[in-house]
Every structure is written in C-alpha cells, then in structure tokens.
Write an enzyme that holds these catalytic residues in place. Sequence first.
Site, PDB file in Angstrom:
ATOM      1  N   GLU A 218      11.356 -15.090  19.798  1.00 43.67           N
ATOM      2  CA  GLU A 218      11.813 -13.338  20.132  1.00 43.67           C
ATOM      3  C   GLU A 218      13.160 -13.803  20.654  1.00 43.67           C
ATOM      4  O   GLU A 218      13.508 -13.529  21.438  1.00 43.67           O
ATOM      5  CB  GLU A 218      10.603 -14.041  22.100  1.00 43.67           C
ATOM      6  CG  GLU A 218       9.051 -14.104  21.616  1.00 43.67           C
ATOM      7  CD  GLU A 218       8.805 -13.748  20.259  1.00 43.67           C
ATOM      8  OE1 GLU A 218       8.595 -12.527  20.260  1.00 43.67           O
ATOM      9  OE2 GLU A 218       7.329 -13.891  20.587  1.00 43.67           O
ATOM     10  N   CYS A 252      13.083  -6.369  26.504  1.00 46.96           N
ATOM     11  CA  CYS A 252      13.327  -6.681  24.849  1.00 46.96           C
ATOM     12  C   CYS A 252      12.961  -5.620  24.955  1.00 46.96           C
ATOM     13  O   CYS A 252      12.875  -4.827  23.394  1.00 46.96           O
ATOM     14  CB  CYS A 252      12.711  -7.995  24.473  1.00 46.96           C
ATOM     15  SG  CYS A 252      11.433  -8.240  25.254  1.00 46.96           S
TER      16      CYS A 252
END
Length: 465
Positions: A218, A252
């Site tokens: 990720e 993010c």
Amino acid sequence: MIAQSTSAPAVQPAFDGLRAAFLRDGGLTLDQRRGALKALRRSLIDHADAYVAAIDADFRGRSRHETLLTEVVVVLSAIDDTLPRLKRWAAAKKIRLGFPFWPAAGEIRPQPRGVAGIVAPSNYPLQLTLMPLIGALSAGCRTLIKPSELTPRTADLIASHLGKTFDPSVVAVVTGDAEVARAVTELPLDLLLFTGSSRVGAVVAQAAARQMTPVILELGGKSPVVIDRSADLDMAAQSIMAGKLINAGQTCVAPDYVLVPRESKDALIAALRRAAASLYPQPENGDYSAIGSDRALSRQHDLEKNQRVISLFDLAVAAPRHTPKVIDAPSPDSAVMQEEIFGPLLPVIAYDDIEEATATIRGLPSALVIYWFGGVNDRLDALISRTQSGAVSINETVLYAGISALPFGGIGPSGWGRYHGKAGFDSFSHERVLFRQPRWNIAKMMRPPFGTHADGILKLLLRNK
C-alpha cells in the site's frame, strides 16, 4: 508476553514461535477467529483514550476527534462488518464440473496462508496496523506485527495492548528501528503487508522476493481531484478541504492536486478558502493537527518554495503545524507535482477539456484514487476509461477508504493487492482446490488404449456449438 525489541535479533524468535504454532496447530479455527476479533474490539475500546494520548504526543499535536474517528472507530466498524459475514466467507464453495469430467466434483476451501507479517506506517499508526490485522485474523493467520518507529509511544502501546489481548503464538509484536522492519521483510513469511512510500516499497518487494513471499504493498501516490463544469464548487470545496486537511494532509488518499475548468479556477480557490475557514475557524484550538516530524515539516516548506502560494487560513499557524496553502499552477516537473505531497499543500491547475485533464493525470505519478466532482456523464466515463487508479470516488473525498465493505488498494506504483473486509479475508487466505473423482467416471474412457469410446467423446468435444 510479547516480542519487543530495539534490535533485529528478537525478530527471529517471535517468528519462530508463530511458525511452530502454525506447524503444530494450523491456523485459527472459525471460533478462534471470532473470539480474537471480539477480544480485539473490547480491548481497543478499553485503550482508546490511551491511544489518543500516545498519538497526540507522537505527532506533537493530533486532534482527539481525528484519532477517535480515523484510528479507533474505523477499526471497530471493520470488526463489526467482518463478524457477521465471516462464516459465509470461510465456507467451502462447491464447483460444478460439466462433461467430460462428470461425475467428478470440485470444491474451493479457503484456508489460512500461514504466518503473516504487517509492517505499518506512522501517519495512521493504529489504524494501519489493526486494519490489516483484522484481515489476517479473519482468515485464520498467525501474525507478526512491526509498528512504525516514527511513532514510538504508539508502537509501545500497540505492543502492550496486543500483548495483553493475544497469546504470542497468535499475534506477536516487535518494535524498534528500520533494521527491525528490514529483518521482518526478510523472513520466510506466507504473506507480507507493507504500507509506506513507493521507494521503500520497492526495497520491501525485493527482500520478500528472495523468500518467495507474496506481498500486499500500500504505497499511496498522487491522487487528483477533477472538477467538472457541472460541479457545485462550494460543495466540492467543502469535501476537498475536509479530505485534504484531516491529519494535516498526512493521508495516503488525501487530494493531492486539483484540476479545474479554466474559467472556474479563481472561484474554486475562493471556495476553498471559505471551506477551510468554516472547518477550522480556530486552527490553534486542537482541531487542526500537526506535522509528524521536523523533517516532514521542513519538506513542506521546501515544496512550496518559489511557488505562487495562497494561504487557506487568514492567519498562519505555528510550528509544528503548517499553514495550508493553495499552490497556483505549479510546473508539471516541479517537486510538488512529481512527489506525493503528504501535507496541507494543494496545487490547483486549470484545464480546458477532459482530454487535457486525463493527459495531465497520465503524465504524473500513479494515483491511488481519483476524485470527481460533478454529474455522472460522458466526461466521467472518459476519465475512468482513460486513466488508472485503485478507486474512483464521485462527489466525496477520503471517506471511501474507511468503508470496510470496499476493497482498498492501488495499482502499479501506487500499490499491489487489496485488503479491507472480504478483500482482506481473501488476500490472507489460500483458496485450496479439492477435486473428487468417483470410482466410475468418464475420464477412464480417455485413457489408452484408445477405442470407440474415446473417439465418441472426442467427437462431442470437437463439435461446433
């Protein structure tokens, strides 16, 4: 007890304990998985205030409400989503096999991959540790966790919390510096989930490859916002600012830059300033979070140097907080457009048509998510078909990432693999195939010496339909 360390040697004993338990007892049974998730839920509620204090101290100023909403409530919601569905997810699936395999039967049986590893980041140090753990526990994996060394108080609390909640044969935690994290990535794990930067993710993938360890990466990316001519600018600005300024942009999936029709750029910037003021009328009161480290704060100053900046607050905030700003029309090759910003700076760029907008997105680093504001129309269809991202969110930012029912993950440089909810269960599971052949079966007729039966079956298989 748990495996805590400030050096890499403690990693191996923690892993060995998990591996020995898996070889001896296998993965967690369905009842053990349910019990583990319920125990995690209860203990997280008990530790919620302690996590608020630890994360606030690690960040040098983190909103209590943000921590409870984004770190605690999101995890509780994911557990609540998983528990009533877990039996169905874990059930074996019968596969119907047609001619010429009849009467053979097929089955897919989800089984735990084995010993999983989780290397967590610092921006959401609790959520991005426990959300993967939910996936691992739901699949029945035994799990080794390495929290971020950049949030040491939170890492120590995670180690203490999970050590009281789980036997070390089920969940083990190792704390320490980057060498400890490196040691975890070099273990012969059955699955490794890493959350962090693309640069470090590439190193992690190389280390895992040497052990043939499958990985979920990720890695974030540059997530654009596209404002359509049909958009309500005030509504869009409210959502953009809410998504950009939560955790001061250290997210993010935060909006990384905005593409807006040329004639609407000035109006959008004005709407962004109004939205920021309405969300944070007193930014020094604790609602607006700080930047996590002096190094990260200095990087924000470097990114805005020599740019046309417009403050989103009427008054500047004091360090370690950073005043959010619009960066007006930065050069595509500038650092602020080539790197994930990970802070409260927001480039705004004008475009003339959807072809120009999609070309801009394709010319910049990979997007984890693309945000669209406007109607569902041909331009949105063009955006979706001509770009790539892990997700597309329409008329909202960030929220989708906290919904357990939606798979979360990137594509290409923004990440590999997915988790959350059923996707997490699937990623931490191995779909083992079972094939059953009865004593009498058609396949026997296809063995040599070949004869009329084989010719007849081949005639059927080769016919036009």
